[in-house]
Design a protein around this motif. Structure first.
Motif, PDB file in Angstrom:
ATOM      1  N   LYS A  45       4.994   5.984  -8.246  1.00  0.00           N
ATOM      2  CA  LYS A  45       5.284   4.661  -8.344  1.00  0.00           C
ATOM      3  C   LYS A  45       3.976   3.959  -8.317  1.00  0.00           C
ATOM      4  N   ASP A  69       1.598   2.403  -5.168  1.00  0.00           N
ATOM      5  CA  ASP A  69       2.348   2.601  -4.002  1.00  0.00           C
ATOM      6  C   ASP A  69       2.675   3.880  -3.640  1.00  0.00           C
ATOM      7  N   PHE A  70       1.731   4.459  -2.456  1.00  0.00           N
ATOM      8  CA  PHE A  70       1.640   5.667  -1.982  1.00  0.00           C
ATOM      9  C   PHE A  70       2.481   5.795  -0.441  1.00  0.00           C
ATOM     10  N   GLY A  71       3.076   4.536  -0.073  1.00  0.00           N
ATOM     11  CA  GLY A  71       3.531   4.246   1.088  1.00  0.00           C
ATOM     12  C   GLY A  71       2.389   4.194   2.253  1.00  0.00           C
ATOM     13  N   GLY A  72       1.286   3.642   1.783  1.00  0.00           N
ATOM     14  CA  GLY A  72       0.161   3.551   2.923  1.00  0.00           C
ATOM     15  C   GLY A  72      -0.645   4.687   2.485  1.00  0.00           C
ATOM     16  N   GLY A  85       1.056   7.846   3.619  1.00  0.00           N
ATOM     17  CA  GLY A  85       1.739   8.696   2.437  1.00  0.00           C
ATOM     18  C   GLY A  85       0.634   9.168   1.432  1.00  0.00           C
ATOM     19  N   ARG A 140      -0.323  12.647   2.982  1.00  0.00           N
ATOM     20  CA  ARG A 140       0.723  13.366   2.665  1.00  0.00           C
ATOM     21  C   ARG A 140       0.899  14.076   1.284  1.00  0.00           C
ATOM     22  N   TYR A 141       0.788  13.258   0.229  1.00  0.00           N
ATOM     23  CA  TYR A 141       0.624  13.575  -1.200  1.00  0.00           C
ATOM     24  C   TYR A 141      -0.386  14.606  -1.263  1.00  0.00           C
ATOM     25  N   TRP A 172      -2.159   0.036  -0.537  1.00  0.00           N
ATOM     26  CA  TRP A 172      -1.128   1.160  -1.180  1.00  0.00           C
ATOM     27  C   TRP A 172       0.123   1.211  -0.751  1.00  0.00           C
ATOM     28  N   THR A 173       0.715  -0.265  -0.949  1.00  0.00           N
ATOM     29  CA  THR A 173       2.225  -0.204  -0.806  1.00  0.00           C
ATOM     30  C   THR A 173       2.812  -1.020  -1.858  1.00  0.00           C
ATOM     31  N   SER A 185       3.615  -1.616  -6.290  1.00  0.00           N
ATOM     32  CA  SER A 185       3.711  -1.008  -7.530  1.00  0.00           C
ATOM     33  C   SER A 185       4.100  -2.183  -8.642  1.00  0.00           C
TER      34      SER A 185
END
Length: 223
Positions: free
Chosen positions: A44, A47-50, A53, A56-57, A167-168, A170
Motif C-alpha cells: 500500500k 500507508d503502513f497503518g501508522g 503498523g 509490526r511489519y 504513514w496512513t 497511499s
C-alpha cells in the motif's frame, strides 16, 4: 549381570541421542541481526497503518529471518498533527549497537548512526535476508528509503506533509526519504544522506517508484 550392563549402556546411549535430536529439532537459534532494510513493501505504498503498523511489519520480517525474539521498530518519524505530538525516529530505535544480517556493525549508538562515520551504505544496508538492495546506476533503482525525518533523525516541523499523513496515505501526499546507497543526482550532502535526501512525489507505489524507491523501510532492534 553382563546382560544388564549392556542394556543400561544401550538405553543411556539412546537417551543421549534422543536428547540431542530433540535439541536440534527445537526452536532455531535467534539471529544476532539488529538492523535491516525491508526486502519489499506490503503493498500500500507509504500507508503502513501508522507507526504501529510499520513496527509490526518490521517485526514480522525479522521473525521470518529468525530474529523475532527482539523488539523491532521502523525508523520513521511522525509529524505533529491533529493534536498528536511529533515522534522522532531516533527516539524509537533503542541505544544500539546495530549489526546487519552478516554481523557487520552499522553504528555503535544513536549519535554514531546520525554522525559522519556511520557504516550504512549500499553494501551494508542489507535486507532481513542478507541481500543487497539495488541503487542508483542499477537497472532498477530502489535507493529511496522512507523516513519522514531530518538528517539527525527528528520529525520535521515546517507545516508540510513529510510523512504521508503519518504513514496512513497511499495516494496524494509526500514523505521524506533517504538514500541507502549514499548516492544522489549530485554530490551535495542532502542527496547523499541515508535518512533525509528529498521528498517523494506522492504516497502511492507508482509515485514512490518515480523518484527511485519501492516503499522500503529501515528496521532497528530496540533491545
Amino acid at each position: 549381570m553382563r546382560r544388564k550392563l549392556v542394556y543400561l549402556v544401550s538405553t543411556t546411549t539412546a537417551a543421549i541421542a534422543l536428547a540431542a535430536c530433540s535439541g536440534m529439532m527445537g526452536s532455531p537459534p535467534q539471529s544476532k541481526m539488529s538492523f535491516f532494510v525491508t526486502s519489499a513493501n506490503p503493498g500500500k505504498g507509504a500507508d503502513f497503518g501508522g507507526l504501529a503498523g510499520a513496527d509490526r511489519y518490521c517485526q514480522s520480517l525479522a521473525a521470518s529471518a529468525g530474529a523475532g525474539g527482539r523488539t523491532w521498530r521502523a525508523y520513521l518519524s511522525d509529524s505533529a498533527m491533529a493534536g498528536s505530538p511529533a515522534v522522532n525516529a531516533r527516539d524509537r530505535i533503542g541505544k544500539g549497537p546495530w549489526v546487519n544480517a552478516k554481523g557487520e556493525q552499522i553504528a555503535s549508538g544513536v549519535d554514531d548512526l546520525h554522525g559522519a562515520n556511520n557504516k550504512l551504505n549500499k553494501q551494508t544496508a542489507l535486507t532481513e535476508k542478507g541481500a543487497i538492495i539495488s541503487g542508483r546506476g542499477d537497472p532498477v533503482n530502489l535507493h529511496d528509503i522512507l523516513t519522514g525525518s531530518t538528517d539527525d533523525g527528528r520529525a520535521i516541523s515546517d507545516g508540510k506533509d513529510n510523512t504521508c499523513g503519518n504513514w496512513t496515505k497511499s495516494g496524494e501526499g509526500s514523505a521524506i526519504v533517504g538514500h541507502h546507497d549514499r548516492i544522489g543526482l549530485n554530490e551535495s550532502p542532502p542527496m547523499k544522506s541515508w535518512n533525509a535526501s528529498h521528498p517523494t512525489r506522492g504516497c502511492s507505489m507508482d509515485a514512490l517508484k518515480s523518484t527511485g524507491g519501492g516503499g522500503l523501510l529501515y528496521c532497528f532492534a530496540q533491545n
